[in-house]
Design a protein around this motif. Structure first.
Motif, short mmCIF file in Angstrom:
data_model
loop_
_atom_site.label_atom_id
_atom_site.label_comp_id
_atom_site.label_asym_id
_atom_site.label_seq_id
_atom_site.Cartn_x
_atom_site.Cartn_y
_atom_site.Cartn_z
N THR A 4 -4.96 11.33 -5.82
CA THR A 4 -5.05 12.59 -6.55
C THR A 4 -4.34 12.53 -7.88
OG1 THR A 4 -3.17 13.29 -5.26
CG2 THR A 4 -5.33 14.06 -4.54
N SER A 5 -3.78 11.40 -8.21
CA SER A 5 -3.08 11.31 -9.48
C SER A 5 -3.33 9.93 -10.08
CB SER A 5 -1.59 11.53 -9.27
OG SER A 5 -0.87 10.97 -10.33
N LEU A 6 -3.32 9.88 -11.39
CA LEU A 6 -3.51 8.60 -12.06
C LEU A 6 -2.21 7.81 -12.11
CD1 LEU A 6 -5.79 9.71 -14.99
CD2 LEU A 6 -6.43 8.29 -13.08
N ASP A 7 -1.18 8.37 -11.58
CA ASP A 7 0.12 7.74 -11.64
C ASP A 7 0.15 6.48 -10.77
OD1 ASP A 7 2.63 7.36 -12.30
OD2 ASP A 7 3.49 8.94 -11.04
N LEU A 8 0.73 5.41 -11.30
CA LEU A 8 0.78 4.17 -10.53
C LEU A 8 1.71 4.29 -9.33
CD1 LEU A 8 0.80 1.17 -13.00
CD2 LEU A 8 -1.00 1.94 -11.50
N ALA A 9 2.75 5.10 -9.46
CA ALA A 9 3.68 5.27 -8.34
C ALA A 9 2.97 5.93 -7.17
CB ALA A 9 4.87 6.10 -8.78
N HIS A 10 2.09 6.86 -7.50
CA HIS A 10 1.33 7.52 -6.44
C HIS A 10 0.42 6.52 -5.75
CE1 HIS A 10 -1.12 10.31 -4.27
NE2 HIS A 10 -2.19 10.01 -4.98
N LEU A 11 -0.22 5.68 -6.56
CA LEU A 11 -1.08 4.64 -6.01
C LEU A 11 -0.28 3.73 -5.08
CD1 LEU A 11 -3.65 2.88 -5.95
CD2 LEU A 11 -2.81 1.76 -8.00
N ARG A 12 0.92 3.41 -5.50
CA ARG A 12 1.72 2.49 -4.72
C ARG A 12 2.13 3.08 -3.37
NH1 ARG A 12 7.40 0.23 -6.80
NH2 ARG A 12 7.99 -0.80 -4.88
N THR A 13 2.56 4.34 -3.39
CA THR A 13 2.95 4.95 -2.11
C THR A 13 1.75 5.07 -1.19
OG1 THR A 13 2.75 7.05 -3.24
CG2 THR A 13 4.97 6.23 -2.87
N THR A 14 0.59 5.45 -1.76
CA THR A 14 -0.60 5.56 -0.94
C THR A 14 -0.95 4.23 -0.30
OG1 THR A 14 -1.36 7.13 -2.58
CG2 THR A 14 -2.93 6.45 -0.92
N LEU A 15 -0.88 3.18 -1.12
CA LEU A 15 -1.25 1.86 -0.61
C LEU A 15 -0.28 1.39 0.46
CD1 LEU A 15 -2.46 -0.09 -3.74
CD2 LEU A 15 -3.75 0.54 -1.73
N THR A 16 1.00 1.61 0.23
CA THR A 16 1.96 1.15 1.24
C THR A 16 1.76 1.89 2.56
OG1 THR A 16 3.43 2.21 -0.33
CG2 THR A 16 4.07 0.06 0.44
N SER A 17 1.47 3.17 2.47
CA SER A 17 1.26 3.88 3.73
C SER A 17 -0.03 3.41 4.39
CB SER A 17 1.24 5.40 3.50
OG SER A 17 0.21 5.74 2.61
N ALA A 18 -1.05 3.12 3.58
CA ALA A 18 -2.30 2.63 4.15
C ALA A 18 -2.10 1.29 4.82
CB ALA A 18 -3.35 2.51 3.05
N ILE A 19 -1.36 0.41 4.17
CA ILE A 19 -1.13 -0.93 4.72
C ILE A 19 -0.31 -0.84 6.01
CG2 ILE A 19 0.01 -3.13 4.32
CD1 ILE A 19 -0.60 -2.62 1.31
N SER A 20 0.73 -0.01 5.99
CA SER A 20 1.59 0.04 7.16
C SER A 20 0.86 0.69 8.33
CB SER A 20 2.87 0.79 6.83
OG SER A 20 2.55 2.08 6.35
N ALA A 21 -0.04 1.64 8.04
CA ALA A 21 -0.79 2.26 9.13
C ALA A 21 -1.68 1.25 9.81
CB ALA A 21 -1.62 3.42 8.59
N LEU A 22 -2.16 0.28 9.04
CA LEU A 22 -3.03 -0.72 9.64
C LEU A 22 -2.25 -1.70 10.50
CD1 LEU A 22 -5.42 -1.71 6.75
CD2 LEU A 22 -5.95 -0.41 8.80
#
Lengths: 373, 427
Positions: A197-215
């Motif tokens: 929901t944001s173009l911010d790289l930090a937002h992308l990073r948190t989203t990705l880390t949560s996605a990776i850890s959920a897997l």
């Protein structure tokens, strides 16, 4: 699900991920889309290679796409690779991060109000920093909020004193991790589906880390490694005029996550994006630097382009594979058996022609071998 | 007369000398027997050493490996350079001497010899990345027990013996310098490799002078930096008066090394011989969608153009060929060390590489260039060749020869549309 029948034998060794952890780069042009190749990567990573002695049981995949939505990938994967993404998501093998709909498309209106709410409490936070910093934070985020971004990208780096470093904005924006939890919780509602929901790289990073850890939390015995596919992140960088160095830094931080073994980046390599005009525009420079930088970091570079000689009925395009095998891990000291292998393929790059048929299947053949035989 | 100084091998070959020495009854004098015995017992050993002296490498490993590099006591300082005094600027007199001299220069840089080159700048691009060369440097450093520190902007996974300082994250320039200082303070002598100088300077805003002072001055170590030539430097307004990063690096470097793919060097040589413009590769090629050249990062080896800046200010440059290292190039590693010492220097001058100097390979490249580029097939199949050979050309009839007197007769078959001309001279 038989992966070998879906992946053309000629590109199979290159679609298969390298044994050691590495970064990969895939480039495409406007006329020659690389989506067919991406689905082949999905197919190879998600299938279980049980015949290899059971040690290699495929990878988890986090697919981040900024150009295509989930429905597109669902159809492509079903048509081209015979994958059921829904089922894989339920099995927690796959996570999809949608960079398109939340940011650019219609339902982004809700996200945008949420985002502006999320960023309002951020203002007093940044107010803690000296006033000089808040002035710097504003420009990279302003075009992110007002979409489409029409402002000249050069505006983000205003001519100021020599003390305006480019890396500086990255640090204060990491504060937004705490404040941008509102879209975060909304995003992870359905399993394995996240929306940026944001173009911010930090937002992308948190989203990705949560996605990776959920897997990875689901696999218990033998930890399955994760492949992260970033599909056209240059769109994100262009929209938010983030410096390319910030993105490559994110790339390496992702790769440094212990469960992530490979990161595949798909970028555009069209001539207008890569050949700078005579006073080079900031967008051209950043795209050029991004592509070359990621190529320098990558162990394998795959390029998809149209036929040099023009349009042909029976050829969709050319795929070129080049590898750089010397890395920091082995320091390039060749094993004796490694030399045997090198003598065979001589380390040169390979080029194949391919044709994508209407039903999604792909035929890959040598130059001059003829498509239909 | 000292008998040991006489070259007996040649002297004894002369028969008249033998006759003079040996009495008629064939018995040898005692002193000669003794001398021969001495020489035979020594024979195997001196032969080996004289052979070794030709190769460029340290003879004994005791000086080669830095023994107590990680035990820090006393002062860290460069050893004074012990070089034989030379009269003026002696130039090598013949080719062999010149080659040995050039190899010596690059060998000192590659082996991280103290004082060889405090700051080596390596220029690479996508067509030939610097990694094979860096790998060689690091390996030789590790084999000598040098502390190898890598400041990484581009990689996350490293060889366990290498000490990495990640710089790609949110660290500021100051923090990076502190990390480097901490890593350096563990050993007396270190090698610091920076895998992207451009980012260190433009993104992290590290002052090159401060870095150079820290590494080369304070810790008496070696700094090696990589600069990707296919990076377009930032054009910020506030940097308009500062020198371009590349110019700055080139100015500061004591050795500048440019990496090239071997295949591209061969192609360029072939083009030069034909007085054609040198071919361009990869991104420069201008074809849409091409990022990396097909024969980039040649597996056979890497061509490096090195420019050495001597202390006297005299620059020397030479082109070398560094082939991929093999396991057999190194001795077995000692306990506690990652790599064994180098067995024999294997970097060569490019001119000495058979594939480069012989005409065979460039001839192949030439032949490929000679083929006419066309969509038509101008070649002949075997069948077509046979058919062509079967055609009897008209003048063969004339040569069949019913004697010399018939020479000059014109054979002409009248066609349908031909009109017989009465007035023409009879045929």
């Amino acid at each position: 699900m038989n992966s070998s029948s879906r992946i053309p034998p000629l590109v199979q060794p290159y679609v298969k991920l390298p044994r050691d952890d590495s970064l990969l780069l895939l480039t495409s042009t406007l006329g020659a889309s690389a989506n067919w190749l991406l689905t082949r990567f999905l197919c190879d990573a998600l299938s279980n290679h049980t015949q290899d002695g059971g040690a290699d049981e495929g990878h988890n995949v986090v697919l981040v796409s900024w150009m295509r939505d989930y429905d597109f990938w669902k159809q492509e994967a079903r048509k081209g690779a015979g994958l059921d993404l829904e089922r894989l998501k339920r099995e927690k093998r796959l996570a999809f991060v949608d960079g398109l709909s939340g940011l650019v498309m219609g339902d982004g209106t809700g996200a945008q109000t949420q985002q502006s709410q999320a960023q309002r409490p951020q203002q007093p936070q940044t107010g803690l920093h000296p006033a000089r910093l808040t002035k710097e934070i504003d420009p990279p985020q302003r075009p992110g909020q007002i979409l489409p971004a029409r402002g000249p990208p050069g505006r983000t780096l205003p001519a100021r004193g020599p003390s305006a470093p480019t890396a500086q904005p990255a640090r204060p924006t990491s504060n937004t991790i705490a404040s941008s939890t509102t879209p975060q919780t909304r995003a992870s509602q359905s399993t394995g589906h996240y929306t940026l929901t944001s173009l911010d790289l930090a937002h992308l990073r948190t989203t990705l880390t949560s996605a990776i850890s959920a897997l990875t939390s689901t696999t218990t015995s033998a930890p399955r490694k994760t492949l992260v596919i970033l599909d056209t992140p240059d769109v994100l960088l262009t929209l938010s005029s983030t410096p390319s160095a910030a993105f490559t830094s994110l790339l390496l931080q992702l790769h440094n996550t212990p469960t992530v073994s490979h990161v595949l980046t798909h970028l555009h390599a069209d001539t207008p994006l890569l050949s700078p005009s005579s006073p080079a525009q900031p967008l051209e420079i950043s795209q050029f630097n991004l592509v070359t930088k990621v190529a320098h970091m990558s162990r394998r570079v795959m390029e998809v382009r149209v036929l040099d000689t023009g349009v042909a009925r029976d050829v969709s395009g050319v795929v070129r594979v080049t590898e750089q095998s010397v890395g920091w891990e082995g320091l390039g000291l060749e094993e004796e058996d490694g030399r045997q292998r090198d003598a065979n393929d001589s380390g040169k790059g390979k080029e194949f022609l391919y044709r994508v048929k209407g039903d999604g299947s792909v035929k890959v053949f040598e130059r001059g071998a003829g498509g239909e035989g | 007369m000292n008998l040991t100084d006489v070259d007996w091998d040649t002297a004894l070959k002369a028969p008249d000398l033998l006759h003079h020495l040996i009495p008629a009854d064939g018995t040898l004098p005692n002193w000669l027997l003794q001398l021969r015995k001495e020489r035979l017992s020594e024979a195997s050993e001196p032969l080996n050493t004289s052979k070794k002296r030709n190769s460029v490498r340290a003879v004994d490993c005791s000086r080669w490996i830095k023994k107590d590099n990680y035990h820090i006591s006393g002062i860290r300082k460069r050893k004074p350079e012990a070089r034989p005094p030379k009269a003026g600027m002696a130039r090598p007199t013949n080719v062999a001497q010149y080659q040995r001299h050039s190899l010596q220069l690059i060998s000192r840089v590659l082996n991280i010899r103290t004082n060889a080159s405090p700051f080596t700048l390596i220029l690479d691009d996508l067509n030939q990345r610097a990694m094979p060369l860096i790998g060689e440097l690091v390996r030789r450093g590790l084999s000598r027990n040098v502390n190898v520190v890598v400041v990484s902007f581009e990689a996350t996974r490293f060889h366990p013996a290498v000490r990495s300082v990640p710089a790609y994250g949110d660290e500021t320039g100051e923090q990076i310098l502190q990390h480097i200082r901490k890593a350096l303070s563990e050993a007396k002598e270190s090698l610091v490799v920076i895998d992207s100088l451009y980012e260190l300077l433009s993104v992290k805003n590290v002052d090159m002078g401060a870095l150079f002072n820290l590494v080369a001055g304070e810790f008496a170590s070696t700094l090696v930096g990589v600069y990707h030539q296919d990076t377009i430097p930032d054009q910020d307004a506030h940097k308009a008066y500062a020198p371009q990063p590349l110019d700055l690096f080139k100015y500061m470097a004591t050795t500048v090394i440019t990496c090239k793919s071997f295949a591209h060097v061969l192609a360029a040589k072939a083009a030069r011989e034909r007085s054609l413009p040198e071919p361009t590769h990869g991104l420069l090629q201008g074809a849409e969608g091409i990022v990396q050249c097909l024969d980039a990062n040649d597996h056979r080896g890497i061509v490096i153009e090195a420019e050495f800046r001597r202390k006297s200010g005299r620059p020397e440059s030479e082109t070398y060929f560094l082939r991929a290292a093999r396991r057999s190039d190194y001795n077995a590693s000692l306990a506690g060390m990652a790599f064994g010492t180098l067995r024999q220097e294997f970097i060569t001058l490019l001119d000495q590489v058979p594939a480069y100097s012989s005409n065979e390979v460039t001839g192949l490249v030439n032949a490929a260039a000679n083929e006419i580029e066309s969509t038509f097939n101008l070649g002949l199949t075997d069948k077509q060749k046979q058919a062509r050979e079967g055609v009897v050309l008209p003048y063969f009839d004339a040569q069949k020869g019913e004697g010399a007197g018939e020479g000059g007769r014109i054979l002409y078959d009248m066609g349908e549309e031909d009109d017989f001309d009465e007035e023409e001279d009879e045929i």
